[in-house]
Scaffold this motif. Structure first.
Motif, short mmCIF file in Angstrom:
data_model
loop_
_atom_site.label_atom_id
_atom_site.label_comp_id
_atom_site.label_asym_id
_atom_site.label_seq_id
_atom_site.Cartn_x
_atom_site.Cartn_y
_atom_site.Cartn_z
N ALA A 1 0.83 -1.21 0.00
CA ALA A 1 0.00 0.00 0.00
C ALA A 1 0.86 1.26 0.00
O ALA A 1 0.45 2.29 -0.56
CB ALA A 1 -0.93 0.00 1.20
N SER A 2 2.04 1.19 0.58
CA SER A 2 2.90 2.38 0.64
C SER A 2 3.51 2.72 -0.71
O SER A 2 3.91 3.87 -0.93
CB SER A 2 3.99 2.21 1.70
N ILE A 3 3.61 1.77 -1.62
CA ILE A 3 4.19 2.03 -2.94
C ILE A 3 3.43 3.14 -3.63
O ILE A 3 4.01 4.10 -4.14
CB ILE A 3 4.19 0.76 -3.82
N ASP A 4 2.12 3.03 -3.65
CA ASP A 4 1.28 4.02 -4.31
C ASP A 4 1.35 5.37 -3.59
O ASP A 4 1.40 6.42 -4.25
CB ASP A 4 -0.17 3.52 -4.37
N GLU A 5 1.38 5.35 -2.28
CA GLU A 5 1.49 6.61 -1.52
C GLU A 5 2.77 7.36 -1.88
O GLU A 5 2.75 8.58 -2.07
CB GLU A 5 1.50 6.34 -0.02
N LEU A 6 3.87 6.64 -1.97
CA LEU A 6 5.15 7.26 -2.29
C LEU A 6 5.16 7.77 -3.73
O LEU A 6 5.63 8.88 -4.00
CB LEU A 6 6.29 6.26 -2.04
N ALA A 7 4.62 6.98 -4.66
CA ALA A 7 4.57 7.39 -6.06
C ALA A 7 3.68 8.63 -6.22
O ALA A 7 4.05 9.58 -6.93
CB ALA A 7 4.05 6.24 -6.93
N GLU A 8 2.53 8.62 -5.58
CA GLU A 8 1.62 9.76 -5.69
C GLU A 8 2.20 11.01 -5.05
O GLU A 8 1.97 12.12 -5.53
CB GLU A 8 0.26 9.41 -5.09
N ARG A 9 2.99 10.85 -3.99
CA ARG A 9 3.63 12.01 -3.38
C ARG A 9 4.60 12.65 -4.37
O ARG A 9 4.67 13.87 -4.46
CB ARG A 9 4.35 11.60 -2.08
N SER A 10 5.33 11.84 -5.12
CA SER A 10 6.22 12.38 -6.17
C SER A 10 5.42 13.20 -7.17
O SER A 10 5.84 14.30 -7.57
CB SER A 10 6.95 11.25 -6.90
N LEU A 11 4.28 12.67 -7.57
CA LEU A 11 3.44 13.38 -8.54
C LEU A 11 2.89 14.68 -7.96
O LEU A 11 2.81 15.69 -8.66
CB LEU A 11 2.30 12.47 -9.01
N MET A 12 2.54 14.67 -6.68
CA MET A 12 2.05 15.89 -6.03
C MET A 12 3.11 17.00 -6.03
O MET A 12 2.76 18.18 -6.01
CB MET A 12 1.64 15.60 -4.59
N LEU A 13 4.37 16.59 -6.06
CA LEU A 13 5.47 17.56 -6.06
C LEU A 13 5.96 17.87 -7.47
O LEU A 13 7.04 18.41 -7.65
CB LEU A 13 6.63 17.01 -5.21
N ASP A 14 5.13 17.51 -8.45
CA ASP A 14 5.44 17.73 -9.87
C ASP A 14 6.65 16.93 -10.33
O ASP A 14 7.34 17.31 -11.28
CB ASP A 14 5.64 19.22 -10.19
N GLY A 15 6.92 15.81 -9.67
CA GLY A 15 7.99 14.91 -10.07
C GLY A 15 7.41 13.68 -10.73
O GLY A 15 6.21 13.61 -11.02
N GLN A 16 8.27 12.73 -10.98
CA GLN A 16 7.86 11.47 -11.58
C GLN A 16 8.24 10.32 -10.67
O GLN A 16 9.37 10.27 -10.17
CB GLN A 16 8.55 11.28 -12.94
N PRO A 17 7.34 9.39 -10.44
CA PRO A 17 7.69 8.20 -9.66
C PRO A 17 8.50 7.23 -10.51
O PRO A 17 8.63 7.41 -11.73
CB PRO A 17 6.32 7.62 -9.31
N VAL A 18 9.00 6.21 -9.88
CA VAL A 18 9.61 5.12 -10.62
C VAL A 18 8.45 4.42 -11.33
O VAL A 18 7.51 3.98 -10.69
CB VAL A 18 10.34 4.12 -9.69
N ALA A 19 8.51 4.34 -12.65
CA ALA A 19 7.39 3.77 -13.40
C ALA A 19 7.79 2.54 -14.21
O ALA A 19 7.00 1.63 -14.39
CB ALA A 19 6.78 4.83 -14.32
N ASP A 20 9.02 2.51 -14.69
CA ASP A 20 9.47 1.37 -15.48
C ASP A 20 9.93 0.25 -14.56
O ASP A 20 10.81 0.47 -13.70
CB ASP A 20 10.62 1.78 -16.41
N PRO A 21 9.38 -0.94 -14.72
CA PRO A 21 9.79 -2.05 -13.86
C PRO A 21 11.30 -2.27 -13.83
O PRO A 21 11.86 -2.60 -12.79
CB PRO A 21 9.06 -3.26 -14.46
N ALA A 22 11.96 -2.05 -14.94
CA ALA A 22 13.40 -2.27 -15.01
C ALA A 22 14.18 -1.31 -14.11
O ALA A 22 15.33 -1.58 -13.76
CB ALA A 22 13.89 -2.11 -16.45
N ASP A 23 13.57 -0.20 -13.71
CA ASP A 23 14.27 0.80 -12.90
C ASP A 23 14.19 0.54 -11.40
O ASP A 23 14.89 1.19 -10.63
CB ASP A 23 13.72 2.19 -13.21
N TYR A 24 13.35 -0.38 -10.98
CA TYR A 24 13.16 -0.58 -9.55
C TYR A 24 14.42 -1.08 -8.85
O TYR A 24 14.81 -0.56 -7.82
CB TYR A 24 11.98 -1.52 -9.26
#
Length: 158
Positions: free
Chosen positions: A57-80
Motif C-alpha cells: 500500500a505504501s508504494i502508491d502513496e510514495l509514487a503519488e507524493r512524487s506526482l504531487m510535487l510535480d515529479g515522476q515516480p519510478v514507473a518502469d519495472p526495469a528501474d526498480y
C-alpha cells in the motif's frame, strides 16, 4: 546531497528510492509468505501476508507524493532494482533467515526514512516529512513483531 541538486530534487530522489524499496520489500515478503514452513507456518504465513500488504500500500502513496510535487515516480519495472537500496531476497532460506532478512530491510528503511524526513523538512516539505514519519512507525511495528519471533531463541525457527 550535493549543492547542485535542489532540495526539491533531493526530496524527489528520496521518494523514488523509498518507492523502489517498498516494491522490493513487498516481493521479498511474498517469497517469505510462499516459502515459510514449520511449526509456526500458519502464523508466519499470515504475518508475512499482512506485513507485505501494508508495504504494498505504501508504494502508491510514495509514487503519488512524487506526482504531487510535480515529479515522476519510478514507473518502469526495469528501474526498480537499480533505484532500491533494499536487496532482493535470493536463494533458499531458513525461516529464521527470512525473518532476519526482513528485520535488516526494515532497519535500513527506518534509517533512510529518518534521513529522508530531515531532507524533506529542510526543503520545507512537511507533507513528505509527515509521510515518512508515518511510514517509519509502520516499519518499526513490523520490525518489532519480527524481532519478537526471534527473542526467545527457543528453536522453533530454524
Amino acid at each position: 546531497m550535493t549543492t547542485t541538486t535542489t532540495l526539491k530534487e533531493q526530496v524527489l530522489m528520496t521518494l523514488k528510492r523509498q518507492q523502489a524499496n517498498a516494491l522490493v520489500l513487498y516481493l521479498n515478503y511474498k517469497k517469505y509468505h510462499w516459502l515459510t514452513y514449520g511449526p509456526l507456518f500458519r502464523d508466519l504465513h499470515l504475518l508475512f501476508e499482512e506485513q507485505g500488504a501494508a508495504v504494498f500500500a505504501s508504494i502508491d502513496e510514495l509514487a503519488e507524493r512524487s506526482l504531487m510535487l510535480d515529479g515522476q515516480p519510478v514507473a518502469d519495472p526495469a528501474d526498480y532494482l537499480s533505484t532500491a537500496t533494499v536487496t532482493p531476497s535470493r536463494g533458499k532460506l531458513s525461516v529464521k533467515a527470512m525473518i532476519e532478512e526482513a528485520i535488516a530491510n526494515h532497519e535500513l528503511i527506518i534509517t533512510e526514512m529518518h534521513q529522508d524526513a530531515a531532507v524533506a523538512t529542510e526543503a520545507g516539505d512537511i507533507g513528505t516529512a509527515d509521510l515518512y514519519t508515518r511510514l517509519v512507525q509502520a516499519h518499526q511495528k513490523h520490525r518489532w513483531f519480527l524481532k519478537e519471533l526471534l527473542a526467545k531463541g527457543d528453536g522453533l525457527l530454524t
